[in-house]
Design a protein around this motif. Structure first.
Motif, PDB file in Angstrom:
ATOM      1  N   GLN A 157       0.740  -1.254  -0.103  1.00 53.38           N
ATOM      2  CA  GLN A 157      -0.099  -0.073   0.049  1.00 53.38           C
ATOM      3  C   GLN A 157       1.128   1.148   0.081  1.00 53.38           C
ATOM      4  OE1 GLN A 157      -3.084   0.080   2.890  1.00 53.38           O
ATOM      5  NE2 GLN A 157      -3.423  -2.242   2.792  1.00 53.38           N
ATOM      6  N   ILE A 158       1.966   1.228   0.588  1.00 55.54           N
ATOM      7  CA  ILE A 158       2.712   2.373   0.963  1.00 55.54           C
ATOM      8  C   ILE A 158       3.494   2.611  -0.512  1.00 55.54           C
ATOM      9  CG2 ILE A 158       4.867   3.382   1.828  1.00 55.54           C
ATOM     10  CD1 ILE A 158       3.956   1.888   4.431  1.00 55.54           C
ATOM     11  N   ARG A 159       4.088   1.376  -1.033  1.00 61.46           N
ATOM     12  CA  ARG A 159       4.546   1.648  -2.469  1.00 61.46           C
ATOM     13  C   ARG A 159       3.752   2.193  -3.603  1.00 61.46           C
ATOM     14  NH1 ARG A 159       6.106  -3.861  -3.936  1.00 61.46           N
ATOM     15  NH2 ARG A 159       3.881  -3.814  -4.704  1.00 61.46           N
ATOM     16  N   GLU A 160       2.450   1.661  -3.336  1.00 58.88           N
ATOM     17  CA  GLU A 160       1.405   2.169  -4.441  1.00 58.88           C
ATOM     18  C   GLU A 160       1.374   3.613  -4.221  1.00 58.88           C
ATOM     19  OE1 GLU A 160      -3.270   1.375  -5.342  1.00 58.88           O
ATOM     20  OE2 GLU A 160      -2.132  -0.051  -4.293  1.00 58.88           O
ATOM     21  N   ALA A 161       0.898   4.131  -3.139  1.00 59.51           N
ATOM     22  CA  ALA A 161       0.719   5.436  -2.755  1.00 59.51           C
ATOM     23  C   ALA A 161       2.218   6.148  -3.363  1.00 59.51           C
ATOM     24  CB  ALA A 161       0.677   5.699  -1.356  1.00 59.51           C
ATOM     25  N   ALA A 186       1.225   8.133   1.621  1.00 54.90           N
ATOM     26  CA  ALA A 186       2.365   6.892   2.043  1.00 54.90           C
ATOM     27  C   ALA A 186       2.875   7.159   3.460  1.00 54.90           C
ATOM     28  CB  ALA A 186       3.526   7.060   1.063  1.00 54.90           C
ATOM     29  N   LEU A 187       3.370   8.311   3.757  1.00 56.26           N
ATOM     30  CA  LEU A 187       3.655   8.521   5.218  1.00 56.26           C
ATOM     31  C   LEU A 187       2.728   8.487   6.330  1.00 56.26           C
ATOM     32  CD1 LEU A 187       5.877  11.828   4.383  1.00 56.26           C
ATOM     33  CD2 LEU A 187       6.453   9.479   4.807  1.00 56.26           C
ATOM     34  N   LEU A 188       1.189   8.501   5.764  1.00 54.57           N
ATOM     35  CA  LEU A 188       0.255   8.413   6.954  1.00 54.57           C
ATOM     36  C   LEU A 188      -0.096   6.752   6.905  1.00 54.57           C
ATOM     37  CD1 LEU A 188      -2.268   9.196   8.274  1.00 54.57           C
ATOM     38  CD2 LEU A 188      -3.576   9.133   6.265  1.00 54.57           C
ATOM     39  N   LEU A 189       0.034   6.137   5.926  1.00 51.97           N
ATOM     40  CA  LEU A 189      -0.021   4.672   5.945  1.00 51.97           C
ATOM     41  C   LEU A 189       1.120   4.204   6.940  1.00 51.97           C
ATOM     42  CD1 LEU A 189      -0.884   3.844   2.205  1.00 51.97           C
ATOM     43  CD2 LEU A 189      -2.187   3.078   4.483  1.00 51.97           C
ATOM     44  N   PHE A 190       2.096   4.743   6.739  1.00 53.58           N
ATOM     45  CA  PHE A 190       3.743   4.517   7.695  1.00 53.58           C
ATOM     46  C   PHE A 190       3.124   4.666   9.239  1.00 53.58           C
ATOM     47  CE2 PHE A 190       7.598   5.426   9.690  1.00 53.58           C
ATOM     48  CZ  PHE A 190       8.041   4.201   9.724  1.00 53.58           C
ATOM     49  N   ARG A 191       2.672   5.874   9.312  1.00 51.88           N
ATOM     50  CA  ARG A 191       2.296   6.235  10.747  1.00 51.88           C
ATOM     51  C   ARG A 191       1.290   5.125  11.217  1.00 51.88           C
ATOM     52  NH1 ARG A 191       0.051  11.892  11.654  1.00 51.88           N
ATOM     53  NH2 ARG A 191      -2.028  10.759  11.525  1.00 51.88           N
ATOM     54  N   GLN A 192       0.285   4.741  10.296  1.00 48.45           N
ATOM     55  CA  GLN A 192      -0.863   3.861  10.775  1.00 48.45           C
ATOM     56  C   GLN A 192      -0.352   2.437  11.195  1.00 48.45           C
ATOM     57  OE1 GLN A 192      -3.400   4.162   7.627  1.00 48.45           O
ATOM     58  NE2 GLN A 192      -4.674   5.901   8.543  1.00 48.45           N
ATOM     59  N   MET A 193       0.574   2.163  10.361  1.00 50.16           N
ATOM     60  CA  MET A 193       1.353   0.851  10.391  1.00 50.16           C
ATOM     61  C   MET A 193       2.075   0.730  11.738  1.00 50.16           C
ATOM     62  SD  MET A 193       4.305  -0.893   8.042  1.00 50.16           S
ATOM     63  CE  MET A 193       5.714   0.046   8.809  1.00 50.16           C
ATOM     64  N   LYS A 194       2.989   1.679  12.020  1.00 51.15           N
ATOM     65  CA  LYS A 194       3.470   1.978  13.488  1.00 51.15           C
ATOM     66  C   LYS A 194       2.526   1.866  14.655  1.00 51.15           C
ATOM     67  CE  LYS A 194       7.323   2.676  14.147  1.00 51.15           C
ATOM     68  NZ  LYS A 194       8.267   1.766  14.539  1.00 51.15           N
ATOM     69  N   ASN A 251      10.168  -3.324   7.684  1.00 47.13           N
ATOM     70  CA  ASN A 251      11.271  -4.294   7.353  1.00 47.13           C
ATOM     71  C   ASN A 251      12.088  -3.533   6.317  1.00 47.13           C
ATOM     72  OD1 ASN A 251      10.100  -4.257   4.758  1.00 47.13           O
ATOM     73  ND2 ASN A 251       9.095  -6.437   5.063  1.00 47.13           N
ATOM     74  N   ASN A 252      12.957  -4.275   5.869  1.00 43.48           N
ATOM     75  CA  ASN A 252      14.034  -3.578   5.225  1.00 43.48           C
ATOM     76  C   ASN A 252      13.561  -2.970   3.933  1.00 43.48           C
ATOM     77  OD1 ASN A 252      13.653  -6.209   4.420  1.00 43.48           O
ATOM     78  ND2 ASN A 252      15.355  -6.391   3.119  1.00 43.48           N
ATOM     79  N   LEU A 253      12.136  -3.436   3.289  1.00 45.14           N
ATOM     80  CA  LEU A 253      11.541  -3.035   2.062  1.00 45.14           C
ATOM     81  C   LEU A 253      10.867  -1.644   2.292  1.00 45.14           C
ATOM     82  CD1 LEU A 253      10.362  -6.368   0.779  1.00 45.14           C
ATOM     83  CD2 LEU A 253      12.379  -5.105   0.061  1.00 45.14           C
ATOM     84  N   THR A 254      10.440  -1.558   3.583  1.00 47.70           N
ATOM     85  CA  THR A 254       9.376  -0.410   4.214  1.00 47.70           C
ATOM     86  C   THR A 254      10.280   1.003   4.106  1.00 47.70           C
ATOM     87  OG1 THR A 254       8.522  -1.600   5.665  1.00 47.70           O
ATOM     88  CG2 THR A 254       8.172   0.549   5.909  1.00 47.70           C
ATOM     89  N   PHE A 255      11.693   1.137   4.390  1.00 54.02           N
ATOM     90  CA  PHE A 255      12.251   2.359   4.297  1.00 54.02           C
ATOM     91  C   PHE A 255      12.702   2.915   3.070  1.00 54.02           C
ATOM     92  CE2 PHE A 255      13.163   0.579   8.712  1.00 54.02           C
ATOM     93  CZ  PHE A 255      12.411   1.525   9.150  1.00 54.02           C
ATOM     94  N   PRO A 256      13.127   1.915   1.931  1.00 53.05           N
ATOM     95  CA  PRO A 256      13.379   2.643   0.727  1.00 53.05           C
ATOM     96  C   PRO A 256      11.771   3.652   0.155  1.00 53.05           C
ATOM     97  CG  PRO A 256      14.342   0.763   0.868  1.00 53.05           C
ATOM     98  CD  PRO A 256      13.518   0.768   2.068  1.00 53.05           C
ATOM     99  N   ALA A 261       9.073   8.795  -0.602  1.00 51.63           N
ATOM    100  CA  ALA A 261       7.995   9.733  -0.237  1.00 51.63           C
ATOM    101  C   ALA A 261       8.437  10.871   0.504  1.00 51.63           C
ATOM    102  CB  ALA A 261       7.088   8.962   0.593  1.00 51.63           C
ATOM    103  N   CYS A 262       9.398  10.860   1.367  1.00 49.38           N
ATOM    104  CA  CYS A 262       9.994  11.972   1.946  1.00 49.38           C
ATOM    105  C   CYS A 262      10.734  12.819   0.756  1.00 49.38           C
ATOM    106  CB  CYS A 262      10.956  11.557   2.918  1.00 49.38           C
ATOM    107  SG  CYS A 262      10.155  11.022   4.708  1.00 49.38           S
ATOM    108  N   ALA A 263      11.367  12.238  -0.193  1.00 44.44           N
ATOM    109  CA  ALA A 263      12.127  12.857  -1.146  1.00 44.44           C
ATOM    110  C   ALA A 263      11.080  13.727  -2.214  1.00 44.44           C
ATOM    111  CB  ALA A 263      12.965  11.929  -1.976  1.00 44.44           C
ATOM    112  N   LYS A 264       9.753  13.096  -2.267  1.00 43.40           N
ATOM    113  CA  LYS A 264       9.228  13.579  -3.161  1.00 43.40           C
ATOM    114  C   LYS A 264       8.406  14.997  -2.413  1.00 43.40           C
ATOM    115  CE  LYS A 264       7.739   9.728  -6.070  1.00 43.40           C
ATOM    116  NZ  LYS A 264       6.652   9.315  -7.061  1.00 43.40           N
ATOM    117  N   LEU A 265       8.247  14.955  -1.140  1.00 43.50           N
ATOM    118  CA  LEU A 265       7.882  16.034  -0.513  1.00 43.50           C
ATOM    119  C   LEU A 265       8.978  17.239  -0.259  1.00 43.50           C
ATOM    120  CD1 LEU A 265       5.650  14.104   2.303  1.00 43.50           C
ATOM    121  CD2 LEU A 265       4.704  15.494   0.128  1.00 43.50           C
TER     122      LEU A 265
END
Length: 104
Positions: free
Chosen positions: A25-29, A38-46, A53-58, A63-67
């Motif tokens: 879902q994060i990747r799709e966003a 994507a960042l909202l989904l990350f916060r909800q996940m936490k 995991n190691n795939l989440t952070f890239p 997402a941060c770079a786009k913002l």
């Protein structure tokens, strides 16, 4: 959409989602240029006690770079450093490569 605003049945489904489902879902966003989502989904996940995991952070770094938001990027970087993946130099290299356009 906040998890708490979901109907109870869907809230349980969100809480039982696997890290792979969250990453998807994060990747799709991110791929749809919906970095805030994507960042909202990350916060909800936490908040649902799902550990990245190691795939989440890239995905989150992208997402941060786009913002181009250095403050938010530094907060996410803190999550990376505190995670079991923090010592992995490749993850850090990917992070700073993705963040290059924010810092420069």
């Amino acid at each position: 959409m906040a998890v708490s605003s979901l109907p109870p049945r869907l809230n349980r489904i969100y809480r039982s989602s696997t890290i792979n489902q969250w990453n998807s879902q994060i990747r799709e966003a991110v791929n749809k240029n919906e970095a805030h989502k994507a960042l909202l989904l990350f916060r909800q996940m936490k908040q649902n006690d799902i550990e990245p995991n190691n795939l989440t952070f890239p995905f989150i770094a992208k997402a941060c770079a786009k913002l181009s938001d250095l403050i938010y990027s530094q907060m996410i970087h803190g999550h990376i450093v505190k995670s079991p993946f923090g010592p992995i130099s490749l993850c850090k290299q990917q992070w700073w490569i993705c963040m290059g356009n924010v810092i420069s």
